[in-house]
Design a protein around this motif. Sequence first.
Motif, PDB file in Angstrom:
ATOM      1  N   VAL A  25       0.843  -1.202   0.000  1.00 19.30           N
ATOM      2  CA  VAL A  25       0.000   0.000   0.000  1.00 19.30           C
ATOM      3  C   VAL A  25       0.877   1.250   0.000  1.00 19.30           C
ATOM      4  N   LEU A  26       1.964   1.182   0.783  1.00 14.81           N
ATOM      5  CA  LEU A  26       2.899   2.305   0.853  1.00 14.81           C
ATOM      6  C   LEU A  26       3.512   2.584  -0.515  1.00 14.81           C
ATOM      7  N   LEU A  27       3.861   1.540  -1.242  1.00 15.29           N
ATOM      8  CA  LEU A  27       4.450   1.712  -2.565  1.00 15.29           C
ATOM      9  C   LEU A  27       3.456   2.339  -3.539  1.00 15.29           C
ATOM     10  N   LEU A  28       2.189   1.908  -3.483  1.00 16.76           N
ATOM     11  CA  LEU A  28       1.168   2.492  -4.361  1.00 16.76           C
ATOM     12  C   LEU A  28       0.975   3.976  -4.063  1.00 16.76           C
ATOM     13  N   VAL A 140       9.598   5.490   2.110  1.00 13.30           N
ATOM     14  CA  VAL A 140       9.047   6.771   1.670  1.00 13.30           C
ATOM     15  C   VAL A 140      10.106   7.620   0.983  1.00 13.30           C
ATOM     16  N   GLN A 141      11.275   7.703   1.574  1.00 11.95           N
ATOM     17  CA  GLN A 141      12.275   8.633   1.051  1.00 11.95           C
ATOM     18  C   GLN A 141      13.301   7.969   0.140  1.00 11.95           C
ATOM     19  N   ILE A 142      13.748   6.775   0.475  1.00 12.05           N
ATOM     20  CA  ILE A 142      14.744   6.124  -0.379  1.00 12.05           C
ATOM     21  C   ILE A 142      14.099   5.653  -1.689  1.00 12.05           C
ATOM     22  N   VAL A 143      13.083   4.793  -1.545  1.00 11.46           N
ATOM     23  CA  VAL A 143      12.409   4.301  -2.750  1.00 11.46           C
ATOM     24  C   VAL A 143      11.721   5.447  -3.483  1.00 11.46           C
ATOM     25  N   GLY A 144      11.057   6.304  -2.726  1.00  5.72           N
ATOM     26  CA  GLY A 144      10.381   7.450  -3.339  1.00  5.72           C
ATOM     27  C   GLY A 144      11.336   8.367  -4.067  1.00  5.72           C
ATOM     28  N   SER A 145      12.529   8.546  -3.494  1.00  8.09           N
ATOM     29  CA  SER A 145      13.521   9.417  -4.138  1.00  8.09           C
ATOM     30  C   SER A 145      13.964   8.852  -5.480  1.00  8.09           C
ATOM     31  N   PHE A 146      14.195   7.542  -5.529  1.00  8.35           N
ATOM     32  CA  PHE A 146      14.625   6.936  -6.786  1.00  8.35           C
ATOM     33  C   PHE A 146      13.510   6.975  -7.830  1.00  8.35           C
ATOM     34  N   ILE A 147      12.276   6.795  -7.392  1.00  9.64           N
ATOM     35  CA  ILE A 147      11.156   6.878  -8.339  1.00  9.64           C
ATOM     36  C   ILE A 147      11.043   8.294  -8.889  1.00  9.64           C
ATOM     37  N   LEU A 148      11.176   9.287  -8.013  1.00 10.44           N
ATOM     38  CA  LEU A 148      11.089  10.681  -8.443  1.00 10.44           C
ATOM     39  C   LEU A 148      12.247  11.038  -9.378  1.00 10.44           C
TER      40      LEU A 148
END
Length: 581
Positions: A25-28, A140-148
Amino acid sequence: MPQNKPSSISWLLRYLLPVKGRMLVLLLLLLTSTGVQLLNPQIIQRFIDTASSQGPLDSLLTLAGIFLVLAVCSQLLTVLLSYLGNDVAWRATNRLRADLLNHCLRLDMRFHNLKTPGEMIERIDGDVSGMSNFFAMFVVQIVGSFILLAGILGYMFVFNWPIAIVMTIFTCVSVGAMFVIRDLGVKSSQAEREASAVLFGFIEERIAGIEDVQTSGSVPYVMRRFHLAMRNVFVRGRKAWMLRVVPWNVTVSLFAVAVTAVLLMGVHLYITGQVTLGALFLIFQYTQMLNDPIEQLGNQMQEFQKAKSGMRRSREILSMESEIRGGTEDSLPEGPLAVEFSHVNFSYNQGNPILRDISFRLEPGERLGLIGRTGSGKTSISRLLLRLYNLNSGVIRIGGVDIRTLRLEVLYRRVGMVTQDVQLFDGTLRDNLTLFNSRMSDEEIWDTTGKLGLRPWIDSLPQGLDTHLKAGGASLSAGEAQLFALTRVFLTKPSLVILDEPSSRLDAATEAALQTAVDKLMEQCTGIVIAHRLSTLEATDQIMVLGGGRILEFGSRQALAQDPKSGYAELLRDDRQEELA
């Protein structure tokens, strides 16, 4: 053969897999949030270009409305991501805390003699909290940063590939530099946690002994030790912080170079008419957005170093093994148990023997009185019977069975011990008496407390057995605590009972009344009584006098009392003279 330790990744997955649903859910949510962040600058670009070309007002209002809706959605997504990230982190690390506590409770007494309670609290909670802070924002920040980063660079390659190449070089160099120096501050962070654990252990130890500290006038000495411990925490913490911020400083320097190059290229494109004003803003905005995930990665590298030091210390604890190993035997004879020591030698520290060639036998149902000077080995015998320590050599048998072959649960179920220190837990009086054994009935509790004289105190409480007690035992007097300890042990109906100064905190009248009840309760078990008051040994069958870790005398109490040459008879004479005096 030693077993291979699992890798850090597999070790972490053990705690993250149970919350994989929440992580999905967090990833979505992350993907949705990233899409909103990438879309906002493009809305602003169209707004600027429309306004510059004096486009229709309706279009501007529509774009502004879309921007506001996306901004609100972005904030809501940020709140949800933060909440869910912390929820995942605490669920995962609480499992680790439980594993650490469970493991520490099963380690032997040698380990716990070396570790103060304050230090163990820091190891079980403090180290894991550092990991929790990292896990809370890791996804939130590591995975999210790479996606961004991937979204920004992908769009820029479509929009303008020369600028995209500059941004990609900056991103790769920044991430590569952080990856190379990711462990730079791990050892220093580990040393910082160790210094913090020592400080907490020092504080706990001194507060526990506050009466001795005050009455001996040792406050200045304690404060000096406190300042030294605090200085150690500060020095190690400063070094760890300076090493942890190196990745962040590297990314800041690289960003300054990258943003200068990108803006120069963007301004050149605008001046030459290759891009619009809105497109120039888009380049600037995406460049700024590119720094945010890089900066977040730098910050998370600091958290990663603290988390990795906590992980190492946690794995160090979990890798420790107790020297006390239970056997496979799960049966003992019914009723009172015989006790036999055969050539037992024991020492807490190598080269300093405490018990030397101890051999004796106690028949089922007999009671042994243990006497001797401080340090003679009385308490050590009781600790060995409960397998709190291993023997150096020799054999101890209970009910004819070598205690090393018994399962520890079987041993503890049949052997009970009353110590001078009574531990209370935060819970009801019933839970404290039964040690949270819900199968024990109130009738059994009332019967035992009535025999031991604790019933009047329970009746005086407003809620009886449901009265809530605080941890530590401050709500009990010394005499009540002693009765409490006796009740707790006799409720288990043991076959062998060890009483360490059972009446040391009681007045003479209460002791006399209690002795009758204890005698009745011990009719169904074998007993070992460790005493300084000789009056508490009048109901024993055998007497053992210890000195220097050896048996000086062992035999029938009556026979030793009637032998004027025995050490026990001499102690009885001295005791009578003190009473007359």
